[in-house]
Design a protein around this motif. Structure first.
Motif, short mmCIF file in Angstrom:
data_model
loop_
_atom_site.label_atom_id
_atom_site.label_comp_id
_atom_site.label_asym_id
_atom_site.label_seq_id
_atom_site.Cartn_x
_atom_site.Cartn_y
_atom_site.Cartn_z
N CYS A 8 0.83 -1.21 0.00
CA CYS A 8 0.00 0.00 0.00
C CYS A 8 0.86 1.26 0.00
CB CYS A 8 -0.92 -0.02 1.22
SG CYS A 8 -0.04 0.12 2.78
N TRP A 10 2.45 2.84 2.16
CA TRP A 10 3.73 2.87 2.88
C TRP A 10 4.88 2.60 1.92
CZ3 TRP A 10 4.37 5.01 7.38
CH2 TRP A 10 3.29 5.09 8.25
N THR A 92 -0.66 -4.46 4.02
CA THR A 92 -1.70 -3.62 4.59
C THR A 92 -2.83 -4.48 5.11
OG1 THR A 92 -3.01 -1.62 4.22
CG2 THR A 92 -2.95 -3.23 2.42
N GLY A 135 1.84 -3.45 8.08
CA GLY A 135 1.32 -2.08 8.10
C GLY A 135 0.12 -1.97 9.01
N ASN A 136 -1.04 -1.86 8.42
CA ASN A 136 -2.28 -1.65 9.16
C ASN A 136 -2.87 -2.93 9.71
OD1 ASN A 136 -2.38 1.15 8.61
ND2 ASN A 136 -2.99 0.67 6.53
#
Length: 137
Positions: A8, A10, A92, A135-136
């Motif tokens: 994503c 990032w 992500t 990431g998320n």
């Protein structure tokens, strides 16, 4: 060395650089400054499976949008025989691929299984080393 970056936002340098860190401080540019070739198939606000699909198309010689689209236009790989030494995956959240996996039963688990399976198959197919950065979520 040849690096492939997936994931994503990032994985997308701050090309506008009017807010936040300039693009030159991002992983992509730091690797390039160290003399490496970098292929970036990340998507701002994108998903894991969409980024993987972009990488597959790009490595097959298809034209894709540059990660900074619409600031930059499209990119296309000239030599499809490139050996990817390292893949950096900015993973992500799985639910960004909710529309790809059409099920409600155990949705998160189902998407995670599909994502990891598809990525593992891809990594094996191009015989690359992998750095996975969560990431998320």
């Amino acid at each position: 060395m040849n690096f492939l970056i997936l994931g994503c936002s990032w994985g997308v340098p701050n090309y506008s650089s009017h807010l936040g860190d300039p693009a030159e401080t991002h992983t992509e540019f730091l690797l390039q400054a160290a003399g490496h070739n970098v292929i970036n198939c990340c998507i701002n606000g994108g998903s894991n499976l969409r980024s993987l699909r972009r990488a597959k198309l790009y490595l097959a010689g298809e034209e894709i949008r540059h990660p900074a689209y619409p600031t930059y236009d499209k990119i296309q790989l000239e030599d499809t025989n490139i050996k990817i030494d390292w893949t950096i995956w900015f993973q992500t959240e799985f639910l960004r691929d909710e529309k790809v996996v059409r099920t409600r039963k155990n949705l998160l688990e189902t998407i995670a299984q599909k994502t990891y399976s598809d990525y593992q198959d891809f990594f094996k197919s191009i015989e690359t080393k992998v750095a996975l950065i969560g990431g998320n979520s």
